[in-house]
Design an enzyme around this catalytic site. Structure first.
Site, PDB file in Angstrom:
ATOM      1  N   ASN A  34      62.758  65.966  40.375  1.00 13.37           N
ATOM      2  CA  ASN A  34      62.053  64.847  40.966  1.00 13.37           C
ATOM      3  C   ASN A  34      60.958  65.327  42.052  1.00 13.37           C
ATOM      4  O   ASN A  34      60.854  66.455  42.253  1.00 13.37           O
ATOM      5  CB  ASN A  34      63.192  63.840  41.482  1.00 13.37           C
ATOM      6  CG  ASN A  34      64.030  64.108  42.731  1.00 13.37           C
ATOM      7  OD1 ASN A  34      63.289  65.064  43.690  1.00 13.37           O
ATOM      8  ND2 ASN A  34      65.038  63.835  42.877  1.00 13.37           N
ATOM      9  N   ARG A  35      60.346  64.436  42.519  1.00 15.64           N
ATOM     10  CA  ARG A  35      59.130  64.600  43.212  1.00 15.64           C
ATOM     11  C   ARG A  35      59.482  65.218  44.561  1.00 15.64           C
ATOM     12  O   ARG A  35      58.984  66.385  44.887  1.00 15.64           O
ATOM     13  CB  ARG A  35      58.551  63.167  43.659  1.00 15.64           C
ATOM     14  CG  ARG A  35      57.397  63.419  44.735  1.00 15.64           C
ATOM     15  CD  ARG A  35      56.724  62.039  45.204  1.00 15.64           C
ATOM     16  NE  ARG A  35      56.748  61.142  44.421  1.00 15.64           N
ATOM     17  CZ  ARG A  35      55.495  60.727  43.881  1.00 15.64           C
ATOM     18  NH1 ARG A  35      54.615  61.308  44.064  1.00 15.64           N
ATOM     19  NH2 ARG A  35      55.514  59.502  43.021  1.00 15.64           N
ATOM     20  N   GLU A  73      62.297  67.132  44.995  1.00 11.87           N
ATOM     21  CA  GLU A  73      62.973  68.469  44.679  1.00 11.87           C
ATOM     22  C   GLU A  73      61.778  69.407  44.197  1.00 11.87           C
ATOM     23  O   GLU A  73      61.896  70.473  44.699  1.00 11.87           O
ATOM     24  CB  GLU A  73      63.737  68.624  43.520  1.00 11.87           C
ATOM     25  CG  GLU A  73      64.986  67.615  43.805  1.00 11.87           C
ATOM     26  CD  GLU A  73      66.050  67.314  42.446  1.00 11.87           C
ATOM     27  OE1 GLU A  73      67.261  66.922  42.520  1.00 11.87           O
ATOM     28  OE2 GLU A  73      65.258  67.244  41.277  1.00 11.87           O
ATOM     29  N   ASP A 131      69.996  61.968  36.102  1.00 17.54           N
ATOM     30  CA  ASP A 131      70.876  62.582  34.967  1.00 17.54           C
ATOM     31  C   ASP A 131      70.764  61.910  33.996  1.00 17.54           C
ATOM     32  O   ASP A 131      70.884  62.645  32.702  1.00 17.54           O
ATOM     33  CB  ASP A 131      72.295  62.119  35.553  1.00 17.54           C
ATOM     34  CG  ASP A 131      72.892  62.912  36.710  1.00 17.54           C
ATOM     35  OD1 ASP A 131      72.285  64.094  37.148  1.00 17.54           O
ATOM     36  OD2 ASP A 131      73.658  62.431  37.432  1.00 17.54           O
TER      37      ASP A 131
END
Length: 126
Positions: A3-4, A6, A74
């Site tokens: 995600n952003r 991460e 997920d």
């Protein structure tokens, strides 16, 4: 499918616009043997980065009332994996992941999604 936040942590790049998103996505891609990387961007959709292609493909998020984002990432990973396994392109798989996550965030708590719900949701967007 980072995600952003991460992607920012992996690269040390603060993603604030298309240029920094592109820099981060390509840095992740170059640091792996993956043929593509999908960065999930919450309300801003998803960005697909592919080897040999400079521009990222942006898949917008489809408008929906959000109740709970638990499990959305997920759900994206699961749908991407399923779709790629059966021969979908990364674009098709990302769109399906986006649709599935769109269904899940419209439910309260950690939830699942059925093929029928994805089809119904996709039809409602037409």
């Amino acid at each position: 499918t980072p995600n952003r936040s991460e992607a920012e942590a992996l690269t040390g790049i603060k993603i604030v616009d298309g240029a920094t998103l592109s820099e981060a996505g390509h840095r992740i891609l170059s640091g792996t043997d993956a043929p593509h990387v999908v960065v999930t961007l919450g309300k801003d959709g998803m960005a697909i980065f592919e080897r040999g292609r400079f521009e990222a493909e942006i898949i917008p998020t489809f408008a929906r009332e959000v109740y709970d984002v638990s499990g959305a990432g997920d759900t994206v990973i699961s749908m991407l994996t399923l779709a790629l396994t059966v021969g979908s392109s990364v674009h098709e798989a990302t769109v399906l992941g986006n649709l599935a996550a769109g269904v899940v965030v419209g439910k309260r708590g950690t939830a699942t999604v059925t093929p029928e719900e994805i089809l119904e949701y996709a039809e409602s967007l037409r």
